[in-house]
Write an enzyme that holds these catalytic residues in place. Structure first.
Site, PDB file in Angstrom:
ATOM      1  N   ASP A  11      32.974 -23.884  62.432  1.00 45.56           N
ATOM      2  CA  ASP A  11      33.183 -24.139  60.911  1.00 45.56           C
ATOM      3  C   ASP A  11      31.725 -24.415  60.293  1.00 45.56           C
ATOM      4  OD1 ASP A  11      34.406 -24.479  58.223  1.00 45.56           O
ATOM      5  OD2 ASP A  11      34.004 -26.497  58.721  1.00 45.56           O
ATOM      6  N   SER A  12      31.590 -24.134  58.914  1.00 42.53           N
ATOM      7  CA  SER A  12      30.314 -24.563  58.264  1.00 42.53           C
ATOM      8  C   SER A  12      29.973 -26.096  58.198  1.00 42.53           C
ATOM      9  CB  SER A  12      30.417 -24.283  56.749  1.00 42.53           C
ATOM     10  OG  SER A  12      31.646 -24.897  56.326  1.00 42.53           O
ATOM     11  N   TYR A  43      28.941 -22.955  53.034  1.00 40.05           N
ATOM     12  CA  TYR A  43      28.926 -21.628  53.056  1.00 40.05           C
ATOM     13  C   TYR A  43      29.563 -20.888  51.789  1.00 40.05           C
ATOM     14  CZ  TYR A  43      27.789 -21.554  58.213  1.00 40.05           C
ATOM     15  OH  TYR A  43      27.300 -21.537  59.486  1.00 40.05           O
ATOM     16  N   CYS A  74      36.366 -21.390  59.584  1.00 44.77           N
ATOM     17  CA  CYS A  74      36.125 -21.535  57.899  1.00 44.77           C
ATOM     18  C   CYS A  74      36.484 -20.237  57.336  1.00 44.77           C
ATOM     19  CB  CYS A  74      34.445 -21.589  57.896  1.00 44.77           C
ATOM     20  SG  CYS A  74      33.716 -21.399  56.527  1.00 44.77           S
ATOM     21  N   GLU A 153      35.067 -34.735  51.058  1.00 45.25           N
ATOM     22  CA  GLU A 153      34.085 -35.403  51.859  1.00 45.25           C
ATOM     23  C   GLU A 153      33.633 -36.868  51.385  1.00 45.25           C
ATOM     24  OE1 GLU A 153      30.840 -32.915  53.171  1.00 45.25           O
ATOM     25  OE2 GLU A 153      32.663 -31.282  53.888  1.00 45.25           O
ATOM     26  N   CYS A 185      41.076 -22.975  51.945  1.00 51.23           N
ATOM     27  CA  CYS A 185      39.645 -23.595  52.457  1.00 51.23           C
ATOM     28  C   CYS A 185      40.132 -24.871  53.459  1.00 51.23           C
ATOM     29  CB  CYS A 185      38.872 -24.074  51.296  1.00 51.23           C
ATOM     30  SG  CYS A 185      37.669 -25.001  51.451  1.00 51.23           S
ATOM     31  N   HIS A 187      39.185 -27.516  53.901  1.00 49.73           N
ATOM     32  CA  HIS A 187      39.430 -29.177  53.279  1.00 49.73           C
ATOM     33  C   HIS A 187      40.757 -29.329  52.369  1.00 49.73           C
ATOM     34  CE1 HIS A 187      35.002 -29.030  54.087  1.00 49.73           C
ATOM     35  NE2 HIS A 187      34.871 -30.186  53.714  1.00 49.73           N
TER      36      HIS A 187
HETATM   37  N1  DGL Z   1      34.672 -24.372  55.339  1.00 51.45           N
HETATM   38  C1  DGL Z   1      34.727 -23.792  54.166  1.00 51.45           C
HETATM   39  C2  DGL Z   1      35.729 -22.844  53.936  1.00 51.45           C
HETATM   40  O1  DGL Z   1      36.750 -23.098  54.520  1.00 51.45           O
HETATM   41  C3  DGL Z   1      34.714 -24.960  52.906  1.00 51.45           C
HETATM   42  C4  DGL Z   1      33.294 -25.644  53.087  1.00 51.45           C
HETATM   43  C5  DGL Z   1      31.942 -24.572  52.588  1.00 51.45           C
HETATM   44  O2  DGL Z   1      31.884 -24.028  51.398  1.00 51.45           O
HETATM   45  O3  DGL Z   1      31.417 -24.369  53.476  1.00 51.45           O
HETATM   46  O4  DGL Z   1      35.521 -21.894  53.253  1.00 51.45           O
END
Ligand code: DGL
Length: 269
Positions: A11-12, A43, A74, A153, A185, A187
């Site tokens: 993941d990012s 990302y 991600c 976060e 997403c 989160h």
């Molecule tokens: N992990 C990213 C997603 O699910 C969210 C956080 C980011 O923008 O990197 O798209």
């Protein structure tokens, strides 16, 4: 033996831990090798080209550690890089977008689905394409919700500010009469309570993290890759920055506690 190798998950940053958690719950015997690109997060506002380049670096790193499959946890990286990685890597690769879309298509009765995600995922149009490939009559309403990631976060999942933002982001989708909403997403599953409160009972929330763990289990079983020995799972985590912060966040999400030695730093040059 390939079956006993870990599953690579990336993941990012910390968000993909929501996917790691679902995998740990569904496949408790399996070991995970997780990479969170905490130095280069987010990302969600980056170009397709950049997200593919980062994803490729990480996937190669995971493969160099010998994994039997890769999960792109991600949503943004799944939207931009799944096809590239699936074509290039020697192991099966799955993303979170397809399983999320499949579940949403099965859950809607009115054929009106909302998708909330990063700007990149919405811009890619991939949820919509998958949903319409399942049923061309489904109407998809996408909405980028860029403030949700920093709110999570910052630990503000139950704060009134988050509720206000949820109302602002979700009202246009509710006005379209959606009856299913994809939390597109990493989160957003952590905001299930507030999003559910704003949407009310008439909207089914779809969690791609949960659906991906289900699909991963089916994929490993179909390919004969499920772990065969009875040794306990061993999870290792790599981040590109902020090991301690990562460990603290992980402890609020994962069903296991991380020791200091479980998290290492890997910086790409
Ligand atoms: N992990 C990213 C997603 O699910 C969210 C956080 C980011 O923008 O990197 O798209």
């Amino acid at each position: 033996m390939t079956n006993n190798l870990p599953i690579g998950v990336f993941d990012s940053g910390v968000g993909g831990l929501t996917v790691a958690k679902e995998i740990m719950l569904r496949l408790p015997k399996e070991s995970l090798l997780y990479f969170g690109d905490t130095a280069r997060v987010p990302y969600g506002n980056k170009s397709e080209e950049t997200v593919i380049a980062y994803s490729r670096q990480i996937a190669q790193f995971l493969c160099s550690h010998k994994v039997k499959a890769i999960v792109i946890a991600c949503n943004t990286a799944s939207a931009f890089a799944l096809d590239t990685l699936a074509a290039e890597l020697p192991v099966p690769v799955i993303g979170v977008v397809k399983p999320g879309a499949k579940a949403a298509a099965a859950k809607t009765e009115k054929g009106r689905i909302g998708v909330i995600a990063t700007s990149g995922t919405i811009r890619s149009g991939l949820y919509e394409r998958y949903l319409n490939s399942i049923n061309p009559d489904i109407k998809v309403f996408g909405k980028a919700c860029p403030l949700f990631v920093p709110l999570v976060e910052e630990g503000l999942t139950e704060d009134s500010v988050t509720k206000q933002m949820a109302e602002r982001y979700l009202t246009p989708l509710l006005e379209e009469g959606i009856d299913a909403l994809v939390l597109g997403c990493t989160h957003y599953p952590l905001l299930t309570d507030v999003i559910g409160e704003v949407c009310g009972n008439g909207v089914t929330l779809v969690n791609p993290a949960y659906e991906t763990a289900k699909e991963l289990s089916e994929l490993l079983s179909k390919k004969g890759l499920l772990k065969t020995d009875d040794t306990p799972a061993v999870h290792r985590f790599f981040v590109s920055d902020g090991e301690e912060q990562f460990r603290r966040f992980a402890d609020t999400i994962l069903p296991c506690e991380l020791e200091e030695a479980d998290v290492s730093r890997k910086v790409f040059s």
